[in-house]
Motif scaffolding. Structure first.
Motif, mmCIF file in Angstrom:
data_model
loop_
_atom_site.group_PDB
_atom_site.id
_atom_site.type_symbol
_atom_site.label_atom_id
_atom_site.label_comp_id
_atom_site.label_asym_id
_atom_site.label_seq_id
_atom_site.Cartn_x
_atom_site.Cartn_y
_atom_site.Cartn_z
ATOM 1 N N HIS A 165 0.829 -1.212 0.000
ATOM 2 C CA HIS A 165 0.000 0.000 0.000
ATOM 3 C C HIS A 165 0.862 1.261 0.000
ATOM 4 N N CYS A 175 -7.887 1.760 -4.027
ATOM 5 C CA CYS A 175 -7.403 0.520 -3.411
ATOM 6 C C CYS A 175 -8.361 0.102 -2.295
ATOM 7 N N CYS A 177 -7.674 -0.500 0.585
ATOM 8 C CA CYS A 177 -7.255 0.087 1.868
ATOM 9 C C CYS A 177 -7.815 1.497 2.057
ATOM 10 N N ASN A 179 -6.815 4.100 0.076
ATOM 11 C CA ASN A 179 -5.895 4.998 -0.628
ATOM 12 C C ASN A 179 -6.110 4.853 -2.147
ATOM 13 N N CYS A 182 -2.058 2.637 -4.849
ATOM 14 C CA CYS A 182 -1.172 1.706 -4.127
ATOM 15 C C CYS A 182 -0.594 0.700 -5.130
HETATM 16 ZN ZN ZN Z 1 -3.858 0.273 -0.670
#
Ligand code: ZN
Length: 317
Positions: A165, A175, A177, A179, A182
């Motif tokens: 990430h 992503c 996550c 973000n 990544c």
């Molecule tokens: Zn990510």
């Protein structure tokens, strides 16, 4: 010391019985991670029961259950702290209690990339090296760092394992996550089919006729000069080398070991990756060695045994 070990991946759940870094028995079942982890627990217990029966081993002969899991784990309690689109129910489960009830054994659990690193350190490509970074390229991108013979864990257990990430493209793909851009969102098995279908040369590519678009297919077609596959291969090596250069700059390792399903049988890619990393990394003292992992699926199983040993789980023998 006999240990039950498991590597709960997104595609397969691999299980084994180990003694002194040797796998006495090994088995794997389909993961069905989209169903959640709870429905898989009886299947895991049944697989261990039959494997132990075949090997003539009682649970009472074993010292613990060591598990590699694709998430952030609270080491002291075995609690899963977060999920990354796989086994969404895991944070709500009392897994140590399950291990006690199913096997009468303590549970020792850790992030899967870290456990694979421990395996490669003890018995594979990291032997004799106390400062190295492990990168696993697969459905997601796992990373882990060992410095001075100690795993880098951080205050909340997440140091070193979020290399996938690291942002490699500002404003890039969203992503899981939260973000954008990544490494994992730009080049991993999970996103490869989407990236392939968006490529301008996809309509004329051999990839178009395949039921499953994976890196084995991309590398095979790239060797045959399929234009789309060549571009996807180059793009992915670019992303992974950007990730590895960042890890080198952060951790100053002696070696970077590349494992995971994507790289199995892709030695030419490791060479290209190493060339790209060498050209970019700031290492005025020389070059970081880029080496393929040696243990394959066994890395996390051997590593889980070491994890149990390291944690000094109470021995039942
Ligand atoms: Zn990510």
């Amino acid at each position: 010391m006999i240990t039950l070990v498991a590597d709960i991946g997104g595609t397969r759940i691999k299980m084994g019985i180990t003694k002194d870094q040797t796998l006495l028995a090994q088995r794997s079942i389909e993961a069905r991670s989209h169903e959640g982890l709870e429905p898989q627990l009886p299947r895991i217990a049944a697989a261990f029961a039959s494997m132990c029966a075949e090997a003539g081993i009682q649970y009472a002969d074993c010292c613990a259950l060591g598990v590699a899991f694709p998430s952030v784990i609270e080491l002291e309690t075995g609690r899963v702290l977060t999920t990354f689109g796989k086994y969404l129910d895991a944070p709500q489960l009392d897994l140590p209690r399950w291990a006690r009830e199913a096997f009468q054994l303590p549970l020792v659990m850790e992030n899967d990339a870290r456990v694979a690193q421990l395996g490669e350190w003890q018995a594979g490509a990291g032997r004799g090296c106390d400062d190295f970074v492990m990168v696993t390229l697969g459905t997601g991108l796992g990373t882990s760092a060992l410095m001075g013979g100690q795993l880098v864990r951080g205050t909340h257990g997440q140091a070193g394992i979020f290399g996938g990430h690291i942002t490699v493209r500002q404003g890039g793909r969203p992503c899981i996550c939260g973000n954008r851009g990544c490494a994992e969102a730009e080049a991993s098995t999970a996103v490869l089919p989407m990236i392939a279908r968006e490529h301008r040369d996809f309509p004329s590519s051999g990839l178009r006729s395949l039921d499953v678009i994976d890196y084995a297919a991309v590398f095979r077609l790239a060797r045959d000069h399929d234009v789309c596959a060549v571009a996807l291969r180059a793009h992915s090596i670019e992303v992974w080398s950007a990730l590895i250069v960042s890890l080198i700059h952060v951790f100053d390792p002696e070696r970077v070991i590349i494992g995971g399903g994507i790289m199995s049988g892709a030695a030419d890619c490791i060479a290209d990756l190493a060339r790209s990393v060498r050209a970019r990394a700031h290492t005025p003292w020389g070059h970081v060695e880029i080496a393929p992992a040696l243990l394959g699926d066994a890395a996390a199983l051997i590593g889980a045994e070491f994890l149990v040993r390291e944690k000094r789980a109470p021995s039942r023998q």
